[in-house]
Design an enzyme around this catalytic site. Structure first.
Site, PDB file in Angstrom:
ATOM      1  CG  ASP A   6     -17.725 -14.527  -3.180  1.00 34.30           C
ATOM      2  OD1 ASP A   6     -17.622 -13.713  -2.898  1.00 34.30           O
ATOM      3  OD2 ASP A   6     -17.604 -15.286  -4.585  1.00 34.30           O
TER       4      ASP A   6
ATOM      5  CD  GLN B 137      -9.764 -15.905  -2.063  1.00 34.53           C
ATOM      6  OE1 GLN B 137      -9.810 -14.971  -2.634  1.00 34.53           O
ATOM      7  NE2 GLN B 137      -9.534 -15.885  -0.727  1.00 34.53           N
TER       8      GLN B 137
ATOM      9  CG  HIS C 232     -10.671 -16.794  -7.201  1.00 28.07           C
ATOM     10  ND1 HIS C 232      -9.530 -16.457  -7.567  1.00 28.07           N
ATOM     11  CD2 HIS C 232     -11.038 -15.784  -6.172  1.00 28.07           C
ATOM     12  CE1 HIS C 232      -9.149 -15.327  -7.290  1.00 28.07           C
ATOM     13  NE2 HIS C 232     -10.153 -15.032  -6.225  1.00 28.07           N
TER      14      HIS C 232
ATOM     15  NE  ARG D 257      -9.826 -11.479 -10.718  1.00 21.18           N
ATOM     16  CZ  ARG D 257      -9.986 -11.002  -9.564  1.00 21.18           C
ATOM     17  NH1 ARG D 257     -10.594 -10.067  -9.269  1.00 21.18           N
ATOM     18  NH2 ARG D 257      -9.545 -11.904  -8.455  1.00 21.18           N
TER      19      ARG D 257
ATOM     20  CB  CYS E  84     -12.577 -14.789  -1.362  1.00 19.53           C
ATOM     21  SG  CYS E  84     -14.324 -14.213  -2.324  1.00 19.53           S
TER      22      CYS E  84
ATOM     23  NE  ARG F  73      -5.400 -14.593  -3.700  1.00 11.81           N
ATOM     24  CZ  ARG F  73      -6.406 -13.986  -4.378  1.00 11.81           C
ATOM     25  NH1 ARG F  73      -7.445 -13.526  -3.869  1.00 11.81           N
ATOM     26  NH2 ARG F  73      -6.130 -13.795  -5.695  1.00 11.81           N
TER      27      ARG F  73
HETATM   28  N1  NVA Z   1     -17.210 -14.608  -6.776  1.00  9.31           N
HETATM   29  C1  NVA Z   1     -16.683 -13.172  -6.747  1.00  9.31           C
HETATM   30  C2  NVA Z   1     -15.296 -13.308  -6.341  1.00  9.31           C
HETATM   31  C3  NVA Z   1     -14.475 -12.091  -6.284  1.00  9.31           C
HETATM   32  C4  NVA Z   1     -13.262 -11.861  -5.707  1.00  9.31           C
HETATM   33  C5  NVA Z   1     -16.870 -12.759  -8.246  1.00  9.31           C
HETATM   34  O1  NVA Z   1     -16.381 -13.436  -9.217  1.00  9.31           O
HETATM   35  O2  NVA Z   1     -16.735 -11.632  -8.562  1.00  9.31           O
HETATM   36  N1   CP Z   2     -10.454 -12.212  -3.357  1.00  9.03           N
HETATM   37  C1   CP Z   2     -10.239 -11.359  -4.713  1.00  9.03           C
HETATM   38  O1   CP Z   2      -9.817 -12.080  -5.561  1.00  9.03           O
HETATM   39  O2   CP Z   2     -10.180 -10.250  -4.212  1.00  9.03           O
HETATM   40  P1   CP Z   2      -9.733  -9.018  -5.716  1.00  9.03           P
HETATM   41  O3   CP Z   2     -10.928  -9.214  -6.621  1.00  9.03           O
HETATM   42  O4   CP Z   2      -9.905  -7.804  -4.831  1.00  9.03           O
HETATM   43  O5   CP Z   2      -8.615  -9.421  -6.322  1.00  9.03           O
END
Ligand code: NVA
Ligand code: CP
Length: 307
Positions: free
Chosen positions: A220, A134, A131, A104, A260, A288
């Protein structure tokens, strides 16, 4: 043979997704019956986090343990990754000590550079652009509740972020339509989203119009990780893009709601929607775990046939 990676949604074909979903169903059912399934015994997953996470870390770590393997957590703060070691060197070294890597991070180019020198499969656990894990879980969840997603309409309300881009790629793979409504200045960037053409999505200035008749309404956070400096401006720009009860009424009683997570009630979604009868966010989060177990099995062992 070069390792197979999962860096964006379009890396897999429809047939491969169908295989993954069949495996997910089988793995999930066995797990619910407390039946041991350890195909990845003695295998190790390394998870690298440059951004925060609850669901992604937990689902990968628990998932790997449940498949009989081990998971190691690394973050930028406590490893040499945060002190300027080249991503390519990290890819070389880390992939000699494990069977699978999940990352990540910020730019998509970071996971791509890592994957180029990795001897083992690399999974994108979220980048600024995508992502994929997801949407893997989201589509599985949609199918569990409503059957095939082919030809359906998904309404995306809010920011054209990593999750939105991935829905748009998924629409091309699964042949469904996305109605996207973003505030002015936050529109979809087709090249950044990695789209082949404009045939699977339509943009709406009015979010209510985007939601009308949709099979699924989803949104989101208004400010994704890494964009915190824009938070105040975004709070103003997005205030008319909240998924509320009126919007779900426009979609209709059969429409599902997904997010998500983590969610901000009162910002991108009203509490009455996320905690209401049309919301499937907890199934979505749970899936997930199951979908990523199928993903890890596939990347390490290839296509395991379902008995
Ligand atoms: N769009 C959000 C998703 C978090 C799971 C982010 O990138 O922070
Ligand atoms: N939806 C998701 O990826 O959650 P986290 O940021 O908690 O991993």
């Amino acid at each position: 043979m070069a390792a197979r990676h999962y860096l964006q949604f379009k890396d897999f074909t429809l047939a491969e997704y169908e295989h993954l979903f069949a495996r997910t169903r089988w793995i999930k059912e066995r797990f619910k019956r407390y039946e041991r399934y350890w195909p990845l015994a003695d295998r190790t997953l390394v998870m690298i986090f440059e951004k925060a996470s609850t669901r992604t870390r937990l689902s990968f770590e628990a998932g790997m343990h449940q498949l009989g393997g081990a998971a190691i957590y690394l973050n930028t703060r406590d490893s040499q990754l945060g002190r300027g070691e080249p991503v390519e060197d990290a890819g070389q070294v880390i992939s000699r000590m494990c069977d699978l890597v999940m990352i990540r991070t910020f730019e998509q180019s970071i996971v791509e550079r890592f994957a180029r020198t990795s001897r083992v499969p690399v999974i994108n656990g979220l980048t600024n652009e995508y992502h994929p894990c997801q949407i893997l879980a989201d589509i599985y969840t949609f199918i569990e509740h409503r059957g095939s997603i082919r030809g359906r309409t998904v309404a995306w309300i809010g920011d054209s972020n990593n999750v939105c881009n991935t829905w748009l790629q998924a629409a091309e793979v699964f042949d469904f339509n996305v109605h996207v409504s973003t505030p002015p200045g936050y529109e979809v960037e087709p090249e950044r989203a990695g789209l082949y053409d404009h045939s699977h999505y339509e943009e709406f200035t009015d979010p209510m119009r985007a939601a009308e008749g949709a099979d699924l309404v989803t949104t989101d956070v208004w400010t994704s990780m890494g964009f915190e400096a824009e938070n105040e401006e975004r709070l103003k720009d997005f205030e008319d893009w909240q998924v509320d009860e009126d919007m779900m009424r426009a979609a209709g009683p059969k429409a599902l709601f997904m997010h998500c997570l983590p969610a901000h009630r009162g910002e991108e979604v009203a509490a009455g929607v996320i905690d209401g009868a049309q919301s499937v966010v907890w199934d979505e989060a749970e899936n997930r775990l199951h979908t990523q177990k199928a993903l890890m099995e596939f990347l390490v062992l290839g296509q395991v046939e379902t008995a």
